[in-house]
Structure formats: C-alpha cells, structure tokens
Write an enzyme that holds these catalytic residues in place. Structure first.
Site, PDB file in Angstrom:
ATOM      1  N   HIS A 209       0.870  -1.501  -0.319  1.00 65.28           N
ATOM      2  CA  HIS A 209       0.489  -0.261  -0.335  1.00 65.28           C
ATOM      3  C   HIS A 209       0.788   1.454  -0.003  1.00 65.28           C
ATOM      4  O   HIS A 209       0.807   2.460  -0.724  1.00 65.28           O
ATOM      5  CB  HIS A 209      -0.816  -0.069   1.143  1.00 65.28           C
ATOM      6  N   HIS A 251       1.752  -3.666   8.967  1.00 68.86           N
ATOM      7  CA  HIS A 251       3.244  -3.283   9.223  1.00 68.86           C
ATOM      8  C   HIS A 251       4.083  -3.321  10.059  1.00 68.86           C
ATOM      9  O   HIS A 251       3.500  -2.074  11.001  1.00 68.86           O
ATOM     10  CB  HIS A 251       3.705  -2.742   7.856  1.00 68.86           C
TER      11      HIS A 251
END
Length: 290
Positions: A209, A251
């Site tokens: 992303h 993440h």
C-alpha cells in the site's frame, strides 16, 4: 693380589666413574640424579655410578617441561573450529546498529498499532482505517485503470492510462518479488482480515500500500493538472494511507518507510521507460483494434 687404583686423595676409582673434567659425550658428571637412576641403582650386580650415567643419557620428561630443539617434532596443535561453531564475542558496529534499529522498529510499531483490534485504544476508528485500506489496494486501481482506458477516446489519455497500468503491474511484480525474498512476518498484533490477499501477502516487507501510494501520487502530480488544494489532498492521502498500515498493525514502520522509497523510485523507472505511440506503436495499435 694387586690393589685397586687410587686417586690422589686415596679414594678408589670405579670403572665407570666420570673424570673430574667431565666427558664430552655425557655433558659432564655433575647433575641432578633422577628417580630412574635410584631405581636402577638398587638392581643387584649393577654399579650405582654407571646406572646414574645411563639414566642421565636417556631424556626424562618432567611434567610441564618442553622438549629440546633437537629432541623431535613439536606436538600437533589442535585444529581450529569451523566458522559456524565459533562464538562471535566481538560483533561489528554495523551488526549492533542493525539490531538496535530492529528493536526500535518493533517497539515503535507496537506503540503505534492503536487500531490493531476492536479492543485497542483507537478500536472505534478501525472501520474507517479499513476503508482507507481499500482505497490503496491494487485490485481497485487495476480495475479502475482498465475501465478508464477502455472508455478513453483520445491518444493522450490512452498514453497516460497505459503507463499508469504499466506502473501498477510493475509495482505488484516488484513488491511480490521482494516479499518472497525477504519473508518478514507481519507484526504479532496484526489480524489477517484484509480485503483480498495472495500467498505473498502473509509477509510484511515492504508495504504494498505504501509503494502504491507513493507511485500513484507522484504519477498524478506529474501528469494531471490539479489545483493546489487537490494536490495537497493527494499528498495527504498517500501519507495517511502509509500511517494507517502501522495503526492497523499490518506493517512495521520500516516496511512503510521502504515502501514509500520503493514507490518513489518505481515512478522514475516508469518515466524512463515511458510508453508512447512512438516507442511502443504495436501496443497502441493492438489496443485500438480491441
């Protein structure tokens, strides 16, 4: 019967007694008597003086003594341990720095994961963060680009959209390749409830992303004419999307930071390999025939 020979002091001379000056073959008669000479002197029929001489001729190895230079070869040294069995007692500065950076990364990522679950401190904001997650997913961007490309009726629009499609495919390929090579696991507090995942999406480094946000935002800012408020919104969207990856627990901080860097460099590759009717005429002709 002849009397035995005597010296000047009147003492009898033995047959094997050394001379007062010392024999060169035996290195002199003066020396410390060994235990072996004492044992041999007790044997019947053996002259004690001769036994001492024989004992002095044979080398006696004492505990802790070293062999003479001409006595023979030195004992073999122990073979060194293989590299994998050695203990690294003096790590390098680079290794210490990397371990410290990893520890700070894990600690900061856990502190910022405030939307990792419904019971987190910001658990009520989690649905909004998941909606933002869909806005940076690769599948909506690919489907949207293909739809706009099929509806475009100008050569300039098709050229821009064709390169946007090429950049999105390049992004998916590079991110999947790096994730498969690094294989860094996602944070422990992450919940695997993402919109759509593939086999490599179980790995964390880098953030797809974040790479897509940096790539698309730079692409839009360079090829679309937008007002200043809209340009600011594009930059904010990319930044908040990257931050949401850490807040959702998807993440670590370094995954997002490297993702931004990778996405920025991907646009440079796309700009260098820009597809146009002059550089890739076959591609545009095939698309027009469809």
């Amino acid at each position: 019967m002849p009397s035995p020979r005597r010296n000047a002091e009147g003492r009898p001379l033995a047959a094997c007694a050394p001379s007062s000056s010392g024999s060169p073959a035996h290195g002199g008669g003066g020396g410390r008597f060994e235990f072996q000479s004492l044992l041999s002197s007790r044997a019947p029929g053996v002259d004690p003086t001769c036994a001492r001489l024989r004992a002095s001729e044979s080398p006696v190895h004492r505990r802790g003594s070293f062999p003479l230079a001409g006595a023979g070869s030195s004992p073999a040294l122990p073979s060194p341990l293989p590299e994998e069995d050695r203990m690294d007692l003096n790590p390098s500065f680079l290794g210490i720095a990397l371990r410290s950076l990893l520890a700070i990364d894990l600690w900061l990522s856990k502190k910022l994961g405030v939307c990792a679950g419904e019971s987190s401190s910001w658990g009520s904001v989690r649905p909004l963060m998941k909606l933002l997650e869909i806005s940076g997913h690769g599948i909506p961007w690919l489907l949207g680009t293909l739809y706009c490309l099929s509806r475009s009726d100008s050569w300039a629009g098709r050229e821009v959209l064709m390169n946007l499609l090429f950049s999105l495919l390049l992004d998916l390929l590079l991110v999947a390749l790096i994730k498969g090579l690094v294989r860094r696991r996602r944070p422990a507090h992450n919940q695997m409830d993402m919109f759509f995942t593939l086999s490599v999406d179980k790995y964390s480094f880098p953030s797809g992303h974040a790479t897509r946000a940096a790539l698309v935002s730079r692409f839009i800012l360079n090829h679309l004419v937008l007002a200043i408020p809209l340009r600011v919104l594009v930059v904010l969207w990319a930044f908040i999307l990257g931050l949401s990856r850490v807040m959702l627990g998807r993440h670590n901080v370094t995954d997002v930071a490297f993702g931004f860097f990778l996405g920025y460099m991907q646009y440079s590759i796309v700009d260098y390999c820009w597809l146009s009717p002059h550089s890739a005429p076959v591609l545009f002709v095939l698309w027009n025939q469809q």
